[in-house]
Design a protein around this motif. Structure first.
Motif, PDB file in Angstrom:
ATOM      1  N   HIS A 268       4.266  -8.512 -30.874  1.00  0.00           N
ATOM      2  CA  HIS A 268       4.735  -9.413 -29.820  1.00  0.00           C
ATOM      3  C   HIS A 268       5.442  -8.603 -28.739  1.00  0.00           C
ATOM      4  O   HIS A 268       6.391  -7.872 -29.008  1.00  0.00           O
TER       5      HIS A 268
ATOM      6  N   SER B 270      10.675 -13.291 -25.229  1.00  0.00           N
ATOM      7  CA  SER B 270       9.419 -13.865 -24.770  1.00  0.00           C
ATOM      8  C   SER B 270       8.924 -13.097 -23.556  1.00  0.00           C
ATOM      9  O   SER B 270       9.660 -12.304 -22.965  1.00  0.00           O
TER      10      SER B 270
ATOM     11  N   ASP C  63       2.897 -20.381 -34.248  1.00  0.00           N
ATOM     12  CA  ASP C  63       3.280 -21.153 -35.424  1.00  0.00           C
ATOM     13  C   ASP C  63       2.227 -22.230 -35.686  1.00  0.00           C
ATOM     14  O   ASP C  63       1.142 -22.227 -35.086  1.00  0.00           O
TER      15      ASP C  63
ATOM     16  N   THR D 205       4.807 -21.297 -29.409  1.00  0.00           N
ATOM     17  CA  THR D 205       6.061 -20.913 -30.051  1.00  0.00           C
ATOM     18  C   THR D 205       5.705 -20.083 -31.276  1.00  0.00           C
ATOM     19  O   THR D 205       4.755 -20.380 -32.000  1.00  0.00           O
ATOM     20  N   SER D 206       6.481 -19.013 -31.496  1.00  0.00           N
ATOM     21  CA  SER D 206       6.106 -18.005 -32.495  1.00  0.00           C
ATOM     22  C   SER D 206       6.473 -18.427 -33.911  1.00  0.00           C
ATOM     23  O   SER D 206       7.471 -19.121 -34.143  1.00  0.00           O
TER      24      SER D 206
ATOM     25  N   ALA E 213      12.548 -14.369 -37.896  1.00  0.00           N
ATOM     26  CA  ALA E 213      12.117 -15.345 -36.897  1.00  0.00           C
ATOM     27  C   ALA E 213      12.304 -16.738 -37.472  1.00  0.00           C
ATOM     28  O   ALA E 213      11.938 -17.015 -38.617  1.00  0.00           O
TER      29      ALA E 213
ATOM     30  N   ASN F 280       5.745 -17.189 -24.795  1.00  0.00           N
ATOM     31  CA  ASN F 280       5.611 -17.048 -26.250  1.00  0.00           C
ATOM     32  C   ASN F 280       6.984 -16.854 -26.884  1.00  0.00           C
ATOM     33  O   ASN F 280       7.269 -15.799 -27.459  1.00  0.00           O
TER      34      ASN F 280
ATOM     35  N   LEU G 169      10.057 -16.331 -29.111  1.00  0.00           N
ATOM     36  CA  LEU G 169      10.273 -15.898 -30.493  1.00  0.00           C
ATOM     37  C   LEU G 169      11.783 -15.871 -30.701  1.00  0.00           C
ATOM     38  O   LEU G 169      12.494 -15.110 -30.043  1.00  0.00           O
TER      39      LEU G 169
ATOM     40  N   SER H 255       8.207  -6.832 -30.998  1.00  0.00           N
ATOM     41  CA  SER H 255       8.552  -7.466 -32.275  1.00  0.00           C
ATOM     42  C   SER H 255       7.379  -7.373 -33.231  1.00  0.00           C
ATOM     43  O   SER H 255       6.255  -7.727 -32.871  1.00  0.00           O
TER      44      SER H 255
ATOM     45  N   TYR I 299       6.104  -8.313 -37.285  1.00  0.00           N
ATOM     46  CA  TYR I 299       6.404  -9.096 -38.482  1.00  0.00           C
ATOM     47  C   TYR I 299       6.428  -8.162 -39.684  1.00  0.00           C
ATOM     48  O   TYR I 299       5.395  -7.734 -40.198  1.00  0.00           O
TER      49      TYR I 299
END
Length: 441
Positions: free
Chosen positions: A297, A314, A325, A346-347, A373, A383, A385, A411, A413
């Motif tokens: 991200h 974002s 999401d 939205t993340s 998150a 977007n 986050l 970012s 995950y």
């Protein structure tokens, strides 16, 4: 995801005690390494004299490995591993094991001392066969070695000029070669536009159907979608022709709304793609993709909430669609320009590493901190986050201030800050990790 390749061998001195069961210990340690996600290239014999040392050194020649990993079975001559290392030029993870009469600890310390004087990258490890902690520590070090090696000879491209008035994105191409081994190729925006004009309409239409068909809604004009797909397909051709691992897209704000979707799709496919001509952000995207095996991200630290210890990151809509999401993503005109196509969502929740890289010659520095998150609304048209941080926001803000970190934050995950800390130490990048007790490098 990056999978380190380890060159493993056992070393012992026949006149010392405790070497007779080395094969059993070696098998157990190799199993430990495999359980931590490493590929093991094990030498066909132990090193126990000059002849076996030469054979093992020859055996490792040409092997695609990221580091050497000698098991010091007993005290043994340090020059064996020195000779093997000099023929390969690789870092060395020295494994010692318990045994008061074997001298394994002594031999490991002796070897580490010489490697330090020689300026050879190495790590001294300790633990019995079957030690999960020793295997995990080895894996962390091996991943950092593999990460550094993966950058050597990597090819990145800058398309168009960097954003005027965004000075932290200026880069030193010679320093990128010296520090990371990256080769940077430059393309003019007109080169891309010429290539995009050559894309067959049917090919662009097919891609637009694929991408728009997976969206929950589409409010952008079809003509804008087709234009974005031509740009995407043109960049993909450059990636294939030049063997690129990453691209930084410049020419902001001219490209606002025309390159958002291409960047998101490229990141989805594992090609590091940065916005606003930020090559350093693109490098971070590459590193995080290698470490997590997931899209990354691209964002900015837009909001800070001290009470909930959260930040919102974002950008305008260039994030990979798979980071959305459960609500999915929409394709719509980009904010500010109110035209073109952006990916808006939205993340999703999950563990996050938040990373920034800036600098130039002798001043490269990286900051990484971690969190989770959490669900958020569309608090910024792009977007968003939302990250609940592990460390207090004031501590992070102090690090950003003290070391002069920039405004583009990547970012990923997954929690990968410990590997990035090893990577920074190896490369000479100043690493700042606010989650650690002593965060300043």
């Amino acid at each position: 995801m990056l999978k380190p390749r380890v060159g493993y061998y056992a070393v012992y001195e026949p006149t010392e005690e405790g070497w007779e069961d080395f094969a059993e210990r070696s098998r157990a340690i190799q199993d430990d390494l495999g359980s931590q996600g490493m590929e093991v290239e094990a030498a066909p014999e132990p090193v126990c004299d000059e002849a076996s040392c030469k054979r093992v050194a020859t055996w490792f020649t040409g092997k695609e490995i990221d580091l050497l990993h000698p098991l010091i079975v007993t005290w043994s001559f340090d020059h064996y591993t020195i000779l093997i290392q000099q023929s390969s030029g690789l870092p060395v993870a020295i494994r010692t094991t318990p045994g008061i009469r074997t001298g394994s600890i002594v031999g490991g310390q002796q070897l580490g001392s010489v490697l330090t004087d020689l300026g050879v990258e190495h790590k001294l490890l300790y633990g019995p066969a079957g030690s999960a902690d020793a295997a995990a520590e080895t894996a962390l070090y091996a991943r950092a070695c593999a990460l550094k090696r993966s950058l050597r000879g990597a090819r990145f491209a800058m398309i168009g000029p960097r954003t005027a008035g965004m000075t932290p994105t200026a880069i030193d191409e010679v320093e990128l070669i010296r520090l990371f081994g990256i080769v940077l190729t430059n393309f003019g925006l007109e080169d891309l536009m010429d290539l995009a004009a050559m894309i067959e309409p049917a090919e662009a239409e097919a891609e637009w159907r694929r991408v728009s068909g997976a969206a929950t809604s589409v409010t952008s004009a079809s003509a804008d979608g087709l234009s974005a797909m031509r740009n995407y397909l043109a960049i993909r051709r450059l990636v294939g022709e030049y063997g690129l691992q990453g691209i930084a897209m410049g020419a902001y704000p001219r490209c606002l709304g025309t390159m958002c979707v291409p960047l998101g799709l490229l990141n989805e496919e594992g090609i590091a793609a940065g916005c606003e001509g930020d090559v350093n952000a693109t490098i971070v995207t590459y590193l995080l993709n290698q470490l997590t095996g997931r899209p990354v991200h691209f964002g900015e630290m837009l909001e800070i909430d001290e009470q909930s210890n959260t930040i919102v990151s974002s950008h305008c809509g260039s994030a990979p669609p798979s980071l959305a999401d459960a609500g999915g993503y929409v394709l719509c005109p980009v904010r500010l320009a109110h035209s073109g196509v952006a990916i808006r969502f939205t993340s999703k929740p999950g563990p996050i590493s938040f990373v920034n890289l800036v600098g130039r010659r002798s001043n490269y520095r990286l900051c990484a901190f971690q969190g989770e998150a959490v669900p958020t609304g569309m608090v910024f048209e792009g977007n968003p986050l939302k990250i609940r941080l592990r460390s207090p926001i004031r501590r992070i803000w102090d690090a950003v201030n003290r070391h002069g970190f920039g405004h583009h934050w990547m970012s990923a995950y997954g929690h990968v800050a410990p590997v990035l800390a090893e990577f920074c130490r190896m490369t000479g990048v100043r690493g700042v990790f606010p989650d650690e007790p002593h965060p300043q490098a």
